[in-house]
Design a protein around this motif. Sequence first.
Motif, PDB file in Angstrom:
ATOM      1  N   GLY A  16      32.369  38.076  38.112  1.00  0.00           N
ATOM      2  CA  GLY A  16      33.225  39.094  37.505  1.00  0.00           C
ATOM      3  C   GLY A  16      33.260  40.299  38.432  1.00  0.00           C
ATOM      4  O   GLY A  16      32.721  40.264  39.552  1.00  0.00           O
ATOM      5  N   ILE A  17      33.833  41.399  37.969  1.00  0.00           N
ATOM      6  CA  ILE A  17      34.016  42.548  38.847  1.00  0.00           C
ATOM      7  C   ILE A  17      32.665  43.125  39.277  1.00  0.00           C
ATOM      8  O   ILE A  17      32.518  43.610  40.408  1.00  0.00           O
ATOM      9  CB  ILE A  17      34.938  43.594  38.170  1.00  0.00           C
ATOM     10  CG1 ILE A  17      35.770  44.306  39.216  1.00  0.00           C
ATOM     11  CG2 ILE A  17      34.203  44.568  37.319  1.00  0.00           C
ATOM     12  CD1 ILE A  17      36.868  43.507  39.786  1.00  0.00           C
ATOM     13  N   ALA A  18      31.649  43.026  38.409  1.00  0.00           N
ATOM     14  CA  ALA A  18      30.322  43.535  38.775  1.00  0.00           C
ATOM     15  C   ALA A  18      29.740  42.728  39.926  1.00  0.00           C
ATOM     16  O   ALA A  18      29.284  43.289  40.932  1.00  0.00           O
ATOM     17  CB  ALA A  18      29.384  43.485  37.567  1.00  0.00           C
ATOM     18  N   GLU A  37      30.120  31.342  40.460  1.00  0.00           N
ATOM     19  CA  GLU A  37      30.956  31.682  39.308  1.00  0.00           C
ATOM     20  C   GLU A  37      31.216  30.421  38.484  1.00  0.00           C
ATOM     21  O   GLU A  37      31.674  29.407  39.019  1.00  0.00           O
ATOM     22  CB  GLU A  37      32.277  32.316  39.781  1.00  0.00           C
ATOM     23  CG  GLU A  37      33.378  32.395  38.737  1.00  0.00           C
ATOM     24  CD  GLU A  37      32.966  33.072  37.423  1.00  0.00           C
ATOM     25  OE1 GLU A  37      32.325  34.127  37.468  1.00  0.00           O
ATOM     26  OE2 GLU A  37      33.284  32.511  36.341  1.00  0.00           O
ATOM     27  N   ALA A  38      30.940  30.518  37.183  1.00  0.00           N
ATOM     28  CA  ALA A  38      31.094  29.351  36.310  1.00  0.00           C
ATOM     29  C   ALA A  38      32.563  28.943  36.144  1.00  0.00           C
ATOM     30  O   ALA A  38      32.890  27.761  36.039  1.00  0.00           O
ATOM     31  CB  ALA A  38      30.479  29.648  34.941  1.00  0.00           C
ATOM     32  N   GLY A  44      36.386  37.308  36.285  1.00  0.00           N
ATOM     33  CA  GLY A  44      35.944  37.433  34.896  1.00  0.00           C
ATOM     34  C   GLY A  44      37.037  38.031  34.031  1.00  0.00           C
ATOM     35  O   GLY A  44      38.171  37.522  34.013  1.00  0.00           O
ATOM     36  N   ALA A  45      36.720  39.134  33.352  1.00  0.00           N
ATOM     37  CA  ALA A  45      37.664  39.728  32.400  1.00  0.00           C
ATOM     38  C   ALA A  45      38.794  40.494  33.092  1.00  0.00           C
ATOM     39  O   ALA A  45      39.670  41.035  32.420  1.00  0.00           O
ATOM     40  CB  ALA A  45      36.920  40.655  31.440  1.00  0.00           C
ATOM     41  N   ALA A  60      41.557  43.002  31.434  1.00  0.00           N
ATOM     42  CA  ALA A  60      41.617  44.458  31.648  1.00  0.00           C
ATOM     43  C   ALA A  60      42.929  44.833  32.330  1.00  0.00           C
ATOM     44  O   ALA A  60      43.394  44.134  33.227  1.00  0.00           O
ATOM     45  CB  ALA A  60      40.435  44.896  32.504  1.00  0.00           C
ATOM     46  N   GLU A  61      43.515  45.958  31.893  1.00  0.00           N
ATOM     47  CA  GLU A  61      44.816  46.343  32.460  1.00  0.00           C
ATOM     48  C   GLU A  61      44.779  47.730  33.099  1.00  0.00           C
ATOM     49  O   GLU A  61      45.783  48.197  33.633  1.00  0.00           O
ATOM     50  CB  GLU A  61      45.898  46.315  31.376  1.00  0.00           C
ATOM     51  CG  GLU A  61      45.592  47.234  30.212  1.00  0.00           C
ATOM     52  CD  GLU A  61      46.816  47.649  29.410  1.00  0.00           C
ATOM     53  OE1 GLU A  61      47.911  47.160  29.673  1.00  0.00           O
ATOM     54  OE2 GLU A  61      46.638  48.513  28.532  1.00  0.00           O
ATOM     55  N   ALA A  62      43.640  48.423  33.038  1.00  0.00           N
ATOM     56  CA  ALA A  62      43.597  49.791  33.549  1.00  0.00           C
ATOM     57  C   ALA A  62      42.154  50.185  33.800  1.00  0.00           C
ATOM     58  O   ALA A  62      41.231  49.455  33.443  1.00  0.00           O
ATOM     59  CB  ALA A  62      44.214  50.741  32.523  1.00  0.00           C
ATOM     60  N   VAL A 249      25.421  28.404  36.910  1.00  0.00           N
ATOM     61  CA  VAL A 249      23.997  28.369  37.228  1.00  0.00           C
ATOM     62  C   VAL A 249      23.225  28.161  35.924  1.00  0.00           C
ATOM     63  O   VAL A 249      23.448  28.876  34.940  1.00  0.00           O
ATOM     64  CB  VAL A 249      23.563  29.684  37.905  1.00  0.00           C
ATOM     65  CG1 VAL A 249      22.051  29.731  38.075  1.00  0.00           C
ATOM     66  CG2 VAL A 249      24.259  29.838  39.255  1.00  0.00           C
ATOM     67  N   GLY A 448      26.625  44.456  35.390  1.00  0.00           N
ATOM     68  CA  GLY A 448      27.710  44.004  34.514  1.00  0.00           C
ATOM     69  C   GLY A 448      27.770  44.806  33.236  1.00  0.00           C
ATOM     70  O   GLY A 448      26.891  45.623  32.932  1.00  0.00           O
ATOM     71  N   SER A 449      28.807  44.538  32.459  1.00  0.00           N
ATOM     72  CA  SER A 449      29.120  45.411  31.324  1.00  0.00           C
ATOM     73  C   SER A 449      28.062  45.390  30.230  1.00  0.00           C
ATOM     74  O   SER A 449      27.908  46.360  29.502  1.00  0.00           O
ATOM     75  CB  SER A 449      30.482  45.043  30.737  1.00  0.00           C
ATOM     76  OG  SER A 449      30.453  43.723  30.259  1.00  0.00           O
ATOM     77  N   GLY A 455      33.846  48.459  30.453  1.00  0.00           N
ATOM     78  CA  GLY A 455      34.897  49.140  31.208  1.00  0.00           C
ATOM     79  C   GLY A 455      34.583  49.249  32.681  1.00  0.00           C
ATOM     80  O   GLY A 455      33.422  49.375  33.086  1.00  0.00           O
ATOM     81  N   LEU A 456      35.624  49.205  33.479  1.00  0.00           N
ATOM     82  CA  LEU A 456      35.470  49.201  34.927  1.00  0.00           C
ATOM     83  C   LEU A 456      34.820  50.490  35.416  1.00  0.00           C
ATOM     84  O   LEU A 456      34.062  50.475  36.387  1.00  0.00           O
ATOM     85  CB  LEU A 456      36.847  49.018  35.582  1.00  0.00           C
ATOM     86  CG  LEU A 456      37.584  47.756  35.106  1.00  0.00           C
ATOM     87  CD1 LEU A 456      38.974  47.685  35.693  1.00  0.00           C
ATOM     88  CD2 LEU A 456      36.784  46.509  35.464  1.00  0.00           C
TER      89      LEU A 456
END
Length: 473
Positions: A16-18, A37-38, A44-45, A60-62, A249, A448-449, A455-456
Amino acid sequence: MAPAPRTSRVAVVGGGIAGLTAAWDLARSGAEVTVYEAGSRLGGAVAPHVLAGVRCDAGAEAFATRTTAVRQLIEDLGLAEQVVSPNPAGAWLQIPGLAAPLPATGLLGIPGDPQAEDVRRLIGAEAAARAAQDLHRPVDQWRGVSSPTVGQVARDRMGDVVVDALVSPITSGVHSADPDELDMNTAAPGLFSAMLEEGSLARAVQRLKAQAPAGSAVQSLHGGMATLVDALEAALRQAGVTIHVNHRVTDLRGLAADRLLLAVDGPAALELLGPVLPQLEGEGFSDGGTGGVALVSMVVHAPELDAHPRGTGMLVAPSVTEIGAKAMSHASAKWAWAADALTAVLGSGHHLVRLSYGRITDTPDSPTLGFQSSDEQLLAAAAADLPQLTGVPIGPEQILDADVVRWERALPAASAGHLQRVQQLRQALSQQRQLPQGEAGTKIWTAGSWFAGTGLARVIPDARAVAARMLEN
Ligand SMILES: Cc1cc2nc3c(=O)[nH]c(=O)nc-3n(C[C@H](O)[C@H](O)[C@H](O)COP(=O)(O)OP(=O)(O)OC[C@H]3O[C@@H](n4cnc5c(N)ncnc54)[C@H](O)[C@@H]3O)c2cc1C
């Protein structure tokens, strides 16, 4: 950033982004990085999908602009010119019998000016007067309270009507959380302490709003946030990172690395840590009862929507029983690039809307529409909800394309006590970041979140800080 020790081999679990952000920083500092990555794609999101020939965001859009953290990553990746701001019109709120713009002074729906006209219009003069008592009543009973929920504080300070009509649609629609469960320090960092200092919740809201940077509270990228993942993936490949997709994993002991980053959701991280760090047994992350969220995106031909009759979208109070969706984003009203892309492919009068389903009030005995519902149920519900949400009669024949996307565990529990559990887990790992039964010297970190907050704007700086610490240790 410190250069990585020469032999440093890092395994990043979760793309994901993290995971991607940390992997990039680690690789640029000289570490030999492998990402597992699974799923079948990275991000990810933060994910794209294609509707009626237009690529748009499925997750996520923003990103929030209250700090420069996301902007910094975007600049580091050379994407600064792609940053876009939304239509400032803002979103609307649907309460029983009334749709109106969200109060301008609010934070999490808590009004900064309880007597403002846009607040009184939604909750009435009596409830607004009750809310305004907050300006004068002492806050002493809250001193020393460590993990208050948003609902506890706002009900006490401003009354039930403010929570049920103004706060609940936002916590439910944005955080997938019941205000009475949502940890105030997680949802709005600094708000509770500002209330104690100001002696008023409304004044605390005003203070935090005044401290926010000028300009829009969120921004995005031309073409959607998934553009960020494209750029990160290209940068990772250029930096020599090995990427495995479709690789879940299941046992950390199988990974050849001397540093491990778990950039997965909280329950998955604990599952992976259990066999190697048995002392974590009993640690747990509740999913907050959210059970996931289902999104229905639709491209419609409806020129009546050109005037954006409900701003950039709609949040729906849980007490509105005739609408199944908890929120609607009118994406082509919000983002000019999306409107332009639709016009380029389909011609004028086309719109992109995204309806979300899955209320936190669902129980197994009385499920409403949500994550567990079938695609057919969700598509039928969205077609029925759309005219009510927009105030425009849109028939099923005007829906040109639709897609259902489900997100499970993508939004962490933000219930009271979550922050403490995260701190305890990270503390335990920092004291014993060692796989006793694995390779000698392997150390473990989390990102990660579920650890940094949703949120990013929270996930990205945390992932970069964790990467920096990994290089130092
Ligand atoms: C519908 C939706 C809309 C959102 N909108 C916004 C928004 O507009 N703005 C904003 O700032 N935030 C938004 N968010 C939140 C934001 O997207 C997340 O906080 C952020 O993307 C989380 O990133 P992450 O890397 O922590 O986790 P994730 O994106 O969940 O990535 C974790 C990855 O780990 C992988 N994984 C899990 N277990 C394993 C395993 N055992 N082995 C290998 N891989 C594994 C998963 O497949 C996943 O890809 C939204 C979230 C959702 C769901």
